[in-house]
Design a protein around this motif. Structure first.
Motif, PDB file in Angstrom:
ATOM      1  N   GLY A   1     -27.677  80.192  -7.058  1.00  0.00           N
ATOM      2  CA  GLY A   1     -27.920  79.325  -5.918  1.00  0.00           C
ATOM      3  C   GLY A   1     -28.013  77.874  -6.366  1.00  0.00           C
ATOM      4  N   SER A   2     -27.803  76.959  -5.456  1.00  0.00           N
ATOM      5  CA  SER A   2     -27.782  75.541  -5.797  1.00  0.00           C
ATOM      6  C   SER A   2     -29.099  75.101  -6.433  1.00  0.00           C
ATOM      7  N   GLY A   3     -29.014  74.594  -7.668  1.00  0.00           N
ATOM      8  CA  GLY A   3     -30.189  74.104  -8.379  1.00  0.00           C
ATOM      9  C   GLY A   3     -31.011  75.171  -9.063  1.00  0.00           C
TER      10      GLY A   3
ATOM     11  N   GLY B   1     -24.468  76.874  -6.427  1.00  0.00           N
ATOM     12  CA  GLY B   1     -24.427  77.279  -5.036  1.00  0.00           C
ATOM     13  C   GLY B   1     -23.062  77.728  -4.572  1.00  0.00           C
ATOM     14  N   ASP B   2     -22.982  78.035  -3.286  1.00  0.00           N
ATOM     15  CA  ASP B   2     -21.705  78.448  -2.706  1.00  0.00           C
ATOM     16  C   ASP B   2     -21.002  77.228  -2.105  1.00  0.00           C
ATOM     17  N   ALA B   3     -19.825  77.471  -1.541  1.00  0.00           N
ATOM     18  CA  ALA B   3     -19.024  76.366  -1.018  1.00  0.00           C
ATOM     19  C   ALA B   3     -19.769  75.612   0.079  1.00  0.00           C
TER      20      ALA B   3
ATOM     21  N   ALA C   1     -20.868  71.664  -0.050  1.00  0.00           N
ATOM     22  CA  ALA C   1     -20.384  70.721   0.951  1.00  0.00           C
ATOM     23  C   ALA C   1     -21.536  69.960   1.606  1.00  0.00           C
ATOM     24  N   ARG C   2     -22.715  70.583   1.639  1.00  0.00           N
ATOM     25  CA  ARG C   2     -23.857  69.972   2.322  1.00  0.00           C
ATOM     26  C   ARG C   2     -24.750  69.161   1.384  1.00  0.00           C
ATOM     27  N   GLY C   3     -24.418  69.111   0.111  1.00  0.00           N
ATOM     28  CA  GLY C   3     -25.247  68.363  -0.822  1.00  0.00           C
ATOM     29  C   GLY C   3     -24.443  67.912  -2.023  1.00  0.00           C
ATOM     30  N   ARG C   4     -25.056  67.108  -2.846  1.00  0.00           N
ATOM     31  CA  ARG C   4     -24.417  66.644  -4.079  1.00  0.00           C
ATOM     32  C   ARG C   4     -25.494  66.481  -5.139  1.00  0.00           C
TER      33      ARG C   4
END
Length: 465
Positions: A50-52, A72-74, A78-81
């Motif tokens: 997962g992201s982070g 994370g997933d696509a 797309a919702r974060g950087r």
């Protein structure tokens, strides 16, 4: 003096901890080729990329064998950087080296995020650092990455510093420090000399402050195309006689965010030795209240010769920028860029995360959009909508600094500034926010650079460097 070069990669070492970073759909294929013991450990830790997310795999001696990081997933990407900044904050102390395969663009994002995860504003209070350090990934230019990070740090530190320590004189000192670092030339016109040298609106806006207003003029480079950066330097904005309510005045130390951003971008350009001729113009003032403050309904004469009716003293940024833009336009550069924390209307339009810009120069706009994508520095173009020109024409003077009606505030402000650029063919204006309202990866709450990295990435194509 601000130490803006403090974000560094770790020195290369043979015992660095290997760090593997995966998108969610990349984890299982990688695990299939690993020993069962490692697979079991990862599953036991509940690591799903997962992201982070972070998973530290121990060695037989109880130390760290390798570390895994989730991207994370696509949808989450797309919702974060800058998710790697979150990873950097979770990993134990040590020196890490990315060992997984990534595109150069993704490597740059990960490395830049890690650098910025180290940012702390410590002028007034020491804060614990992240102990996880990253070796610059192979294939990246370490000097370039650290120079861009240094420019971002300079911008953040300048914005975060309160007006008690960041008045027009302090902003001048910061510009002089930067000029000295890069062997640039700098001239400053201050106080009543502004009137003698025909900068009447800069003088008018700043004359009520105990710290005299000034125009900072820095130049660097003697070959290549000419680039002028103009940055709004309103070091505190009370609103003037149209005084702001307390809730709106609370963040006005950041009203010099345009100047902070152009100084950060100027550092990047000079540190990287771009083959161009750079000029930085900053009208530095404090919009204060005193017996000699300018008033609503005053009519001002600008350097350009245009008259301006003041219908709100809280629309002061466009006044000081107008004189600076007019000066730059007298010797037209190949490209002129204005950066300002100018209107609340821009924030309503695009929020605090996106840098809206205006230009009639489509090649620059296209180069900027490409640069923004590469730099992970989002921008969005808004129009110089010519039919709105009539809105900024009050009848009693050439221009109105604060037209009534409330519609298209960011566009009418941009149109106002464009009136002072008549000889320069390539002009762009950015209406940035300069503030991170809540903490996000690599961007703690506080001052933040916006648009500078996108501009830097666009310059090779925009100016044929």
């Amino acid at each position: 003096m601000i130490n803006h070069t403090r974000l560094k990669f770790a020195a290369t070492t043979t015992d660095a901890i290997k760090l593997f970073a995966f998108a969610k759909d990349e984890l299982e294929p990688w695990l299939e080729g690993q020993p069962q013991k490692l697979r079991t450990w990862v599953e036991t830790q509940g690591f799903a990329a997962g992201s982070g997310a972070v998973c530290v795999v121990p060695d037989d001696a109880g130390g760290i064998d390798i570390a895994l990081a989730g991207l994370g997933d696509a949808k989450s990407r797309a919702r974060g950087r800058f998710s790697m900044a979150t990873v950097a904050g979770k990993l134990p102390a040590g020196t890490y080296q990315l060992a997984s395969d990534h595109s150069i663009e993704d490597l740059e994002e990960h490395a830049f995020a890690w650098l910025l995860s180290q940012y702390r504003f410590e002028t007034y209070r020491a804060q614990p650092p992240h102990e996880a350090r990253l070796i610059c990934p192979e294939g990246l230019d370490q000097h370039r990455m650290e120079s861009i990070a240094a420019g971002e740090v300079l911008t953040r530190d300048l914005i975060n510093t309160p007006a008690s320590d960041m008045g027009p004189d302090n902003l001048e000192a910061a510009a002089r420090d930067l000029a000295q670092t890069h062997d640039a030339k700098i001239e400053v016109t201050a106080g009543d000399d502004l009137l003698k040298n025909n900068f009447p609106m800069i003088h008018t806006v700043g004359r009520a402050s105990i710290t005299p207003p000034r125009l900072i003029d820095m130049t660097w480079g003697d070959t290549g195309p000419t680039l002028v950066l103009v940055g709004k330097g309103v070091c505190f904005d009370t609103g003037g006689l149209n005084i702001k309510p307390g809730s709106s005045m609370g963040l006005m130390k950041k009203d010099m965010g345009g100047s902070a951003t152009v100084l950060g971008l100027a550092h990047m350009i000079m540190a990287l030795g771009l083959k161009l001729q750079l000029r930085v113009l900053i009208p530095a003032v404090e919009n204060a209240i005193d017996g000699n403050a300018f008033r609503p309904q005053d009519i001002l004469l600008s350097r350009k010769g245009l008259t301006v009716e003041v219908n709100n003293t809280d629309a002061e940024g466009r006044l000081v920028l107008a004189d600076a833009l007019a000066l730059a336009d007298e010797t037209p550069p190949d490209l002129m860029i204005c950066m300002a924390t100018l209107t609340g209307a821009a924030r309503v339009a695009v929020g605090p995360d996106i840098s809206p810009f205006f230009t009639d120069d489509m090649p620059f706009a296209n180069a900027l959009r490409e640069g923004a994508k590469v730099a992970r520095d989002p921008v969005w173009e808004l129009p110089f909508h010519d039919p709105y020109e009539a809105i900024i024409e009050p009848g009693i003077a050439d221009l109105d600094n604060a037209p009534k009606g409330g519609f298209a505030g960011t566009i009418t402000a941009a149109l106002f500034l464009r009136r002072f650029v008549t000889n320069t063919e390539r002009f762009a204006h950015f209406d940035i926010y300069g503030w991170q309202p809540s903490s996000a990866p690599a961007r703690p709450k506080g001052g933040v650079g916006m648009g500078a990295r996108a501009i830097l990435a666009s310059l090779p194509k925009a100016l044929n460097l």
